[in-house]
Structure formats: structure tokens, C-alpha cells
Design an enzyme around this catalytic site. Structure first.
Site, PDB file in Angstrom:
ATOM      1  N   GLU A 170      -0.148  -9.410   1.010  1.00  0.00           N
ATOM      2  CA  GLU A 170       0.938 -10.386   0.964  1.00  0.00           C
ATOM      3  C   GLU A 170       0.680 -11.440  -0.112  1.00  0.00           C
ATOM      4  O   GLU A 170       1.603 -11.878  -0.806  1.00  0.00           O
ATOM      5  CB  GLU A 170       1.101 -11.054   2.330  1.00  0.00           C
ATOM      6  CG  GLU A 170       1.491 -10.105   3.455  1.00  0.00           C
ATOM      7  CD  GLU A 170       2.792  -9.375   3.180  1.00  0.00           C
ATOM      8  OE1 GLU A 170       3.699  -9.990   2.574  1.00  0.00           O
ATOM      9  OE2 GLU A 170       2.907  -8.192   3.552  1.00  0.00           O
TER      10      GLU A 170
ATOM     11  N   ASP B 122      -0.707  -3.960  -3.550  1.00  0.00           N
ATOM     12  CA  ASP B 122      -1.842  -3.156  -3.076  1.00  0.00           C
ATOM     13  C   ASP B 122      -3.026  -3.288  -4.032  1.00  0.00           C
ATOM     14  O   ASP B 122      -4.173  -3.456  -3.600  1.00  0.00           O
ATOM     15  CB  ASP B 122      -1.439  -1.682  -2.959  1.00  0.00           C
ATOM     16  CG  ASP B 122      -0.651  -1.390  -1.698  1.00  0.00           C
ATOM     17  OD1 ASP B 122      -0.622  -2.252  -0.800  1.00  0.00           O
ATOM     18  OD2 ASP B 122      -0.058  -0.292  -1.608  1.00  0.00           O
TER      19      ASP B 122
END
Length: 426
Positions: free
Chosen positions: A285, A374
Site C-alpha cells: 500500500e 508489489d
């Protein structure tokens, strides 16, 4: 001698064609997804065989197929309702009835917006109940009681009245009083309203629906705080939300804007993941903030909404816009009633039909952002922990490991597990 059709007829034909094509494409994609998932139901993909059991894989397949089939029912009903509101005259009948009752004026326009929202909500109600208390319950995800569901419905309705009616009244007033460039003032008001919601949502709105407790796991708190410091990110607090009282699905998110940002973990997430895996999910996040994905999306929203308001500003003054979508514009013999609420509703109904065809482009950008987040998470934490967290979340949320590739390209905002894990390994 050839006489070209009126603009209203061209709009009717374009709207009908776009709706038919989008329906056919949606139906085709859904059947592809159902067939592809069903064909791969009996075998766990080799890359996941050590982590995902056949029973879990089959549950995810069945859940995906059930939701996709239910989506076809929603699609059929939604399209029928859209036609009923527009070309079949439903919105026109509602408007004329309210004109006879209330006359022309702000009260009638707000009543038109509220009546449209109420009728649409009542039509959607059975589908919402079925999805929550049948589908989600069948697969073990629903934890909500009927009493809680009714309480949420009441709160949402009241919030819609308290928040929605004032901003609607402001925009309608600007449409009628701010001159030729009313749409620019309306856009500025709409953007300011959205920014205000970002500021007040964490503190005033979200607590009406869920309880938020400060994260009390000192070990995890220390780990998460250290991660945020390494990433140069500050938040107002770390909170745990009682998501388990509504659903078994797990998640974590940032909410708020500026100084009001806070990190929120679902209690279900903390139960399912190890501390290192929670850290990796949070790092993902944070990756969105590091790559400015949130700002980019907000800027895109601002730009698209500006174009939308400008287009509405032009269309609202064209009689063929109303006639082409099944509505008779308010004329002087209707007490001088304005067309502003009609224009807003027709625009909201028609735009999704045409914008459907840009969905794959938006989905592609979203998946690209997920890959970037990611990669950032792997640079800041353990790639193995992120992979394990993703596998657990895919399993616990019953997300299929074998979606149809074309369906993914058109709809998926997040890459499927196979693509994400392969990219991590690379």
C-alpha cells in the site's frame, strides 16, 4: 431528396447500439470466464499445488462461477431498468408527475433526484439481499445479521440525504444561476466536496458503521512504524476495524487525506497473516503512495470530471439530448420548470453506456500500478512474505487462480495471482 435524421434520432440510435454492443460483450466475457474457470476446476495449477488444496481451489472456482452468473442476472435487470428509465419513458413520467404535484422549482428538482434514487434503490434491494444472505452466506463469508444490514441501510440512506441533497441543491442552483460557464463552478464545487469527504470520512463517517480501535499489538506496531519511517510516510494512527462483524473477507487500506491519513487493518487480516506478511501488505500500500498512484488517480478523476461537466454544460442546452433519451424537456407551459435535474440524471444514465468501452484501458493502468506497488514492497520487506500473504488472501477470499485471460484484461483492476507471483520471482 434525402433528409438526414434529427439529432435526437441519431442519439437514440447511438445509445441503443452502444447498449446492445456492451451487453453482448459483457455476456460473452462472462460466459468465457465461467467456462474457463469450470474447465480448470479439477486441478490446482502446478505453481500453487504446494500451498493451495484442491478443496480450496474448487471453492474459489465455485464462488467465482456463482458470482459471475449472478452478475449476468444483474446485467439483464440493470439494462432493462436503464431502458425503462430512458427510451421507455420512466424518467419522463416521474418528472411530469412531480411537475403536476410540486410545480417547477428547486423542490421539484430535488424531489426528482430523490425519487430516482429511491426507486433505483428499491429495484436493487432484492439482488443486494440475495447476494449478501444467499451467495456470501453459502460460501461462508457473510457475518452480517438482518438487523445489522437494516441498520446499515438506514444509516446509508440518512447519510445520502444529509450529504447528497445539499451538494445536489448547490449544483442545481449553479446550473440555473451561474451563467454560461456554470459547469466550471459546479466542477470546482464537486471537487471541493470530494476533498472535504476525504478529510472527514475517517473521523466522522466511517465510525458510524464500524468500530476502530488503536492497534494494540506492540510488536506489530513497532514493525509497522519502522517500515513507515523507512518509507518516509506519516499517518495519524494505526487502527484495527471490526470488519469480521460483516464479512470474512480481509483487507487493509489507507484512508483520509493530508494530515488526516490513517492506516486501517481489518481484524480478519490480522488473524490470517503473520506479522511479516502484514508488514509486506502494508508495504504494498505504501508503494502506491511512493509511486504517486493516489495523486495520479485523483488528477485523472479531476480531469475526467472537468470534461464531464463541460460536456453536461453543452448537452443540457440541447433539446435533442432530452428527446433522444426518451424525455420531453420542460417548456414554458410547465411553469417555467428548469431541465437541470433531468439533464443530470440523463447524463448519469447515458455516460456509463458509452464509457464502458474504455474500461480495458483503465484496468490496464490499474494492474500496472499494482505491479509497481508489489516491486516496491519487495524492495522494502520480504518478497517471500508478500507472496505468502497474497496466497493466503487469495485462498481466504476464494479468488480463483485460473481466470479467463481476456476477462482479466477487460475487468481486473489487480493482476491474477499467477502473474503477480511470477513477476515477483522474476
Amino acid at each position: 431528396m434525402f433528409v438526414s435524421p434529427a439529432p435526437s434520432l441519431w442519439l437514440t440510435l447511438a445509445f441503443s447500439a452502444a447498449l446492445c454492443v456492451s451487453l453482448l460483450v459483457r455476456f460473452w466475457l462472462a460466459t468465457r470466464q465461467i467456462r474457463h474457470v469450470a474447465l480448470n476446476r479439477q486441478t490446482v495449477p502446478p505453481a500453487f499445488s504446494a500451498e493451495i488444496s484442491l478443496a480450496a481451489h474448487q471453492k474459489a472456482a465455485d464462488y467465482t462461477i456463482t458470482k459471475t452468473r449472478f452478475g449476468l442476472l444483474e446485467l439483464a435487470l440493470g439494462s432493462a431498468v436503464l431502458l425503462a428509465w430512458t427510451l421507455l419513458g420512466g424518467l419522463n413520467a416521474l418528472n411530469q408527475g412531480l411537475l403536476e404535484w410540486l410545480g417547477g422549482g428547486m423542490a421539484q428538482q430535488l424531489a426528482l433526484l430523490a425519487g430516482f434514487a429511491l426507486i433505483s434503490g428499491l429495484i436493487d434491494l432484492p439482488l443486494t439481499l440475495y447476494q449478501t444472505f444467499v451467495i456470501e452466506h453459502r460460501f461462508g463469508f457473510n457475518k452480517m445479521t438482518l438487523r445489522l444490514w437494516l441498520a446499515d441501510l438506514l444509516k446509508s440512506t440518512l447519510m445520502g440525504l444529509v450529504i447528497g441533497l445539499p451538494i445536489a441543491a448547490l449544483i442545481l442552483w449553479l446550473m440555473g444561476s451561474a451563467g454560461r460557464y456554470w459547469w466550471l463552478w459546479a466542477w470546482g464545487s464537486w471537487m471541493g466536496f470530494n476533498l472535504l469527504l476525504l478529510l472527514i470520512y475517517p473521523t466522522f463517517i466511517a465510525p458510524l458503521f464500524n468500530k476502530f480501535q488503536p492497534l494494540d499489538d506492540e510488536s506489530l506496531k513497532t514493525r509497522v512504524t519502522a517500515l513507515m519511517q523507512r518509507c518516509g510516510f506519516a499517518a495519524k494512527g494505526l487502527f484495527v476495524m471490526d470488519g469480521s462483524k460483516r464479512s470474512a473477507h480481509a483487507n487493509a487500506y489507507f484512508t483520509g487525506f493530508g494530515a488526516s491519513k490513517r492506516v486501517v487493518f481489518y481484524d480478519t487480516l490480522l488473524r490470517q497473516l503473520e506479522p511479516g506478511e502484514v508488514e509486506a501488505v502494508l508495504a504494498h500500500e505504501l508503494g502506491h503512495f511512493r509511486h504517486r498512484h493516489v495523486l495520479k488517480r485523483m488528477a485523472s478523476l479531476f480531469a475526467l470530471s472537468l470534461v464531464g461537466f463541460a460536456l453536461l454544460g453543452w448537452l443540457s442546452g440541447q433539446s435533442w439530448f432530452y428527446a433522444g433519451l426518451g424525455v420531453t424537456p420542460n417548456l414554458g407551459n410547465n411553469l417555467g420548470a428548469p431541465n437541470d435535474a433531468l439533464a443530470l440524471l440523463l447524463f448519469v444514465l447515458a455516460v456509463p453506456v458509452f464509457s464502458f468501452f474504455v474500461a480495458p484501458v483503465l484496468a490496464q493502468f490499474s494492474r500496472k500500478h499494482e505491479f509497481e506497488a508489489d516491486a516496491y514492497a519487495i524492495a522494502q520487506t520480504s518478497g517471500h512474505s508478500l507472496a505468502q500473504a497474497l496466497l493466503k488472501l487469495y485462498k481466504d477470499n476464494a479468488s480463483t487462480l485460473t481466470p479467463d485471460p481476456l476477462y482479466v484484461k477487460f475487468y481486473y483492476s489487480h493482476p491474477p495471482a499467477s502473474e503477480r507471483l511470477a513477476r515477483m520471482a522474476a
